[in-house]
Design a protein around this motif. Structure first.
Motif, short mmCIF file in Angstrom:
data_model
loop_
_atom_site.label_atom_id
_atom_site.label_comp_id
_atom_site.label_asym_id
_atom_site.label_seq_id
_atom_site.Cartn_x
_atom_site.Cartn_y
_atom_site.Cartn_z
N ASN A 36 -8.01 4.84 -11.12
CA ASN A 36 -7.89 4.99 -9.34
C ASN A 36 -8.63 6.33 -9.07
O ASN A 36 -9.26 6.10 -8.06
CB ASN A 36 -6.49 4.96 -9.11
N ASP A 75 2.82 -0.93 -5.94
CA ASP A 75 1.85 0.03 -5.43
C ASP A 75 1.45 1.16 -6.22
O ASP A 75 2.37 1.41 -7.16
CB ASP A 75 2.29 0.27 -4.00
N ASN A 76 0.45 1.59 -6.15
CA ASN A 76 -0.21 2.66 -7.05
C ASN A 76 0.53 4.13 -6.51
O ASN A 76 -0.09 5.09 -6.02
CB ASN A 76 -1.73 3.12 -6.76
N GLN A 97 -3.18 9.35 1.67
CA GLN A 97 -2.27 8.97 0.65
C GLN A 97 -2.84 8.96 -0.40
O GLN A 97 -1.91 9.16 -1.43
CB GLN A 97 -1.70 7.48 0.93
N LYS A 98 -4.04 8.50 -1.04
CA LYS A 98 -4.48 8.36 -2.18
C LYS A 98 -4.92 9.64 -3.17
O LYS A 98 -4.62 9.79 -4.09
CB LYS A 98 -5.68 7.29 -2.33
N ASP A 137 -7.45 4.88 3.40
CA ASP A 137 -6.03 5.64 3.14
C ASP A 137 -6.07 6.82 2.28
O ASP A 137 -5.25 7.02 1.42
CB ASP A 137 -5.22 4.64 2.76
N ASP A 147 -7.94 5.21 7.85
CA ASP A 147 -6.70 5.95 7.28
C ASP A 147 -5.90 6.29 8.31
O ASP A 147 -6.26 7.33 9.30
CB ASP A 147 -7.19 7.11 6.51
N SER A 155 -11.87 6.66 -6.46
CA SER A 155 -12.21 7.47 -5.43
C SER A 155 -13.28 8.53 -5.59
O SER A 155 -14.07 8.57 -4.30
CB SER A 155 -10.94 8.16 -5.37
N ARG A 211 -3.82 10.97 -6.78
CA ARG A 211 -5.09 10.61 -7.88
C ARG A 211 -5.68 11.94 -8.25
O ARG A 211 -6.15 11.69 -9.37
CB ARG A 211 -5.96 9.68 -7.31
N THR A 260 0.92 -1.31 -0.21
CA THR A 260 -0.10 0.04 -0.06
C THR A 260 0.69 1.30 0.05
O THR A 260 1.86 1.30 0.46
CB THR A 260 -0.95 -0.08 1.13
N GLU A 261 0.12 2.18 -0.53
CA GLU A 261 0.95 3.65 -0.71
C GLU A 261 1.46 4.10 0.66
O GLU A 261 2.74 4.71 0.87
CB GLU A 261 -0.01 4.73 -1.32
#
Length: 434
Positions: free
Chosen positions: A267, A157-158, A345-346, A342, A388, A271, A350, A99-100
């Motif tokens: 992604n 991971d992204n 972080q995303k 999370d 998160d 979201s 994104r 994970t990020e």
């Protein structure tokens, strides 16, 4: 040779392990896999000699395949095994799905030293380290001492430029904890950049029953995934690698365009659906994309985001159509709560590239605004619950949009038009998405 993997979750088993199992000579590349936290997955897999069922769930039916790529699974706590395996010259590749958030990156992309401090102190005391950058450094330190030779580290991971991101936090951590190791890492470790894509929802008890019915194998840990899969890699493998291209992986000089396409369209679209669809009562991606209003919002976001993907318009149109097909597969229960996790972080990776680009072009982008507003509503308690580790500072500021933006994107926090647009789009302040 051997592959070492950190992050023994469903995505890894549906993606990298599946690609490895599908290559010619897969038996020559056994995988030693470590859990990220809990030991449970390792215990269950070892009870099955590493075998598990992959249920490929299409819109109409399931197909089942037994995957035997994992040679042995280890709990995250087995520090000795981790260091020994990473030190071994037989280990040629280390893959990561952690994970990020696990990279402990700060606002500038480097290591967040405050979050890594306890692990650095543990290393200096001679105690086991627990963070991802710390564990990588510890294993590489052992590899240098034992003469294990070069190795490729392959983050999956992204994160934009995830190879560079992983290299930076590892070198930052090493500079604090074991500075003499830095030159050896620079000379012997290749950090490969990748783009990965395969939707993998959490496994349910019904999935366990379905797997057993289709295969006759009483599998405690089957994995469900969609038919679509993509893996694009860029980098060198100094100690060799499996022939992943035979299973459909692509090796390119630069993954940036494919990375941006996936990160922003898939992604970012996820979201949007997670934060905007949750308050409308939807639990899964398929439910949200079937909602005409959510679907219209998705197209609006894709129109904005597509301007920042350096690929031909025709290719983007095909990808968007494929995403609609994938998102609409109601037999894949990809839960919005899982996607919403999370967010701290995303959201920055994104959404912010599009937001900045649009504002610099003199536009207030309604799609990006809607995602930000939905995330702020989420922080305020609307929609799916917050899961998160990095959310606390944002939650403490969530009552004021400008305060959230000052922490998230400080260069735009004084843009009154943007702040007003996000405020209007939040549901918790009385406004409504438009």
């Amino acid at each position: 040779m051997r592959i070492l993997h950190l992050g023994l979750g469903n995505f890894f088993r549906a993606h990298q392990a599946w690609y490895t199992a599908a290559t010619p000579g897969a038996g020559d590349w056994p995988i030693a896999a470590f859990t990220g936290r809990s030991a449970e997955a390792a215990v269950r897999l070892n009870a099955q000699h590493g075998r598990y069922t992959l249920l490929v769930r299409g819109p109409e039916r399931d197909q089942a395949e037994i995957i035997g790529a994992i040679d042995h699974a280890y709990p995250a706590s087995d520090d000795q095994a981790w260091r020994e395996l990473l030190a071994s010259s037989r280990t040629a590749v280390l893959t990561l799905t952690v994970t990020e958030a696990a990279y402990l990156r700060g606002a500038g992309g480097g290591l967040d030293e405050s979050r890594a401090a306890a692990d650095v102190a543990a290393w200096l005391r001679g105690d086991p380290v627990r963070t991802v950058p710390g564990r990588l450094m510890a294993g590489l330190a052992e590899r240098r001492v034992s003469g294990g030779g070069p190795i490729a580290i392959v983050p999956c991971d992204n994160l934009p430029a995830n190879g560079e991101a992983a290299a930076r936090v590892v070198l930052d951590f090493t500079s604090l904890a074991e500075p003499a190791l830095v030159p050896w890492i620079r000379d012997n470790v290749s950090f490969v950049t990748t783009m990965v894509d395969r939707i993998t929802p959490r496994t349910t008890p019904e999935d366990v029953r379905t797997a057993a019915e289709l295969t006759g194998f009483d599998d405690a840990v089957p994995v469900v995934t969609e038919p679509y899969s993509e893996w694009v890699l860029s980098g060198v493998f100094p100690a060799g690698r499996p022939e992943w291209e035979a299973a459909g992986a692509r090796f390119v000089a630069d993954v940036t365009a494919h990375e941006q396409r996936k990160l922003l369209l898939l992604n970012g679209g996820h979201s949007l659906l997670a934060y905007a669809g949750g308050p409308r009562g939807h639990e899964t991606v398929a439910e949200a994309v079937a909602d005409p209003e959510c679907r219209a919002w998705l197209d609006q976001w894709w129109d904005e985001a597509g301007r920042y993907v350096p690929l031909p318009p025709g290719e983007l149109a095909e990808y968007r159509a494929a995403l609609v097909t994938r998102f609409s597969n109601a037999r894949i229960r990809h839960k919005l709560a899982q996607i919403a996790a999370d967010g701290s972080q995303k959201v920055p990776i994104r959404v912010l590239p599009v937001l900045r680009g649009e504002v610099q072009a003199g536009r207030i982008p309604p799609g990006a605004v809607r995602i930000l507003a939905g995330w702020i509503d989420h922080l305020r308690g609307l929609g799916v619950p917050v899961d998160d580790a990095g959310a606390k500072p944002f939650q403490e500021r969530a009552s004021a949009v400008r305060d959230v933006l000052a922490l998230l994107v400080p260069d735009l926090a004084d843009d009154d038009a943007l702040v007003a647009a996000v405020e209007r789009a939040t549901l918790t302040s009385g406004g409504a998405p438009r």
